[in-house]
Design an enzyme around this catalytic site. Structure first.
Site, PDB file in Angstrom:
ATOM      1  N   LEU A   1      -7.959  -2.241   8.697  1.00 40.05           N
ATOM      2  CA  LEU A   1      -8.834  -1.465   7.930  1.00 40.05           C
ATOM      3  C   LEU A   1      -8.555  -0.672   6.764  1.00 40.05           C
ATOM      4  O   LEU A   1      -9.391  -0.088   6.321  1.00 40.05           O
ATOM      5  CB  LEU A   1      -9.986  -1.009   8.978  1.00 40.05           C
ATOM      6  N   CYS A   2      -7.533  -0.552   6.526  1.00 36.40           N
ATOM      7  CA  CYS A   2      -6.834   0.210   5.313  1.00 36.40           C
ATOM      8  C   CYS A   2      -7.207  -0.278   4.040  1.00 36.40           C
ATOM      9  O   CYS A   2      -6.939  -1.693   3.910  1.00 36.40           O
ATOM     10  CB  CYS A   2      -5.223   0.570   5.403  1.00 36.40           C
ATOM     11  N   HIS A   3      -7.463   0.553   3.148  1.00 35.66           N
ATOM     12  CA  HIS A   3      -7.779   0.068   1.648  1.00 35.66           C
ATOM     13  C   HIS A   3      -6.359  -0.282   1.020  1.00 35.66           C
ATOM     14  O   HIS A   3      -5.328   0.685   1.519  1.00 35.66           O
ATOM     15  CB  HIS A   3      -8.714   0.921   0.868  1.00 35.66           C
TER      16      HIS A   3
ATOM     17  N   ASP B   1      17.081  -0.212  13.849  1.00 29.94           N
ATOM     18  CA  ASP B   1      17.633  -1.528  13.517  1.00 29.94           C
ATOM     19  C   ASP B   1      19.057  -1.648  13.401  1.00 29.94           C
ATOM     20  O   ASP B   1      19.637  -2.391  13.677  1.00 29.94           O
ATOM     21  CB  ASP B   1      16.631  -2.488  12.549  1.00 29.94           C
TER      22      ASP B   1
ATOM     23  N   MET C   1      -2.369   7.327   6.201  1.00 31.57           N
ATOM     24  CA  MET C   1      -1.928   6.228   7.056  1.00 31.57           C
ATOM     25  C   MET C   1      -0.584   5.649   6.264  1.00 31.57           C
ATOM     26  O   MET C   1       0.359   4.962   6.918  1.00 31.57           O
ATOM     27  CB  MET C   1      -2.757   4.839   6.941  1.00 31.57           C
ATOM     28  N   GLU C   2      -0.489   5.697   4.909  1.00 32.54           N
ATOM     29  CA  GLU C   2       0.599   5.461   4.066  1.00 32.54           C
ATOM     30  C   GLU C   2       1.858   6.251   4.614  1.00 32.54           C
ATOM     31  O   GLU C   2       2.921   5.798   4.811  1.00 32.54           O
ATOM     32  CB  GLU C   2       0.652   5.322   2.733  1.00 32.54           C
TER      33      GLU C   2
END
Length: 163
Positions: A80-82, A133, A118-119
């Site tokens: 739901l992030c733009h 990794d 969020m970014e």
């Protein structure tokens, strides 16, 4: 919850259905978010990263690029992030000799109608996952922790910092 009570979770409508928040009516402002987290590892793994002698190459350099790429793709990962046109993403690594840990701190910026928390958080997570990794062949027990938002600026809610 009744239909008449305000819903503090903005990604759900009055009926409890998930939706993308409408930001069309918001003003464009400068928005900044700072997030952090760390990865703890064995002393030998830490020394390998510090010296740059990992078989896969420059661990922190590659993790920096991965973090930046992840910040730009956040809307593809979080449903739901733009999509946000980022104006700046800065990734810093701090090596903690005492704890054999690497802290990743990301600052994300935009001028837009919604924040970049969020970014910044996505970038931290992917930066740390990239370190994992690249080093997992010698240390599968690495542990990530302390991933959190430190600060956000801009928008209607103004300036917020973690306690």
């Amino acid at each position: 919850m009744t239909a008449s009570s305000p819903n503090p979770l903005t990604h759900f409508d009055a009926d409890g259905q998930a939706h993308m928040v409408d930001v069309g009516g918001k003003s464009e402002t400068r928005r900044v978010a700072v997030a952090t987290g760390r990865i703890l590892m064995l002393p030998d793994t830490f020394a390998m990263v510090r010296s740059g002698s990992a078989k896969k190459g420059d661990v922190l350099g590659i993790a920096r690029i991965a973090a930046i790429q992840a910040s730009k793709r956040t809307s593809e990962l979080i449903p739901l992030c733009h999509p946000i046109p980022l104006t700046r993403v800065a990734v810093e690594f701090e090596l903690d000799d005492a704890e054999h840990a690497i802290r990743c701190t990301v600052t994300a910026e935009t001028v837009g109608r919604t924040g970049v928390e969020m970014e910044a958080l996505t970038a931290v997570n992917v930066g740390l996952l990239t370190i994992y990794d690249m080093c997992k062949a010698v240390d599968r027990g690495m542990r990530m922790d302390g991933i959190q938002l430190l600060e956000k600026l801009g928008g209607k809610s103004g300036h917020w910092t973690a306690a």
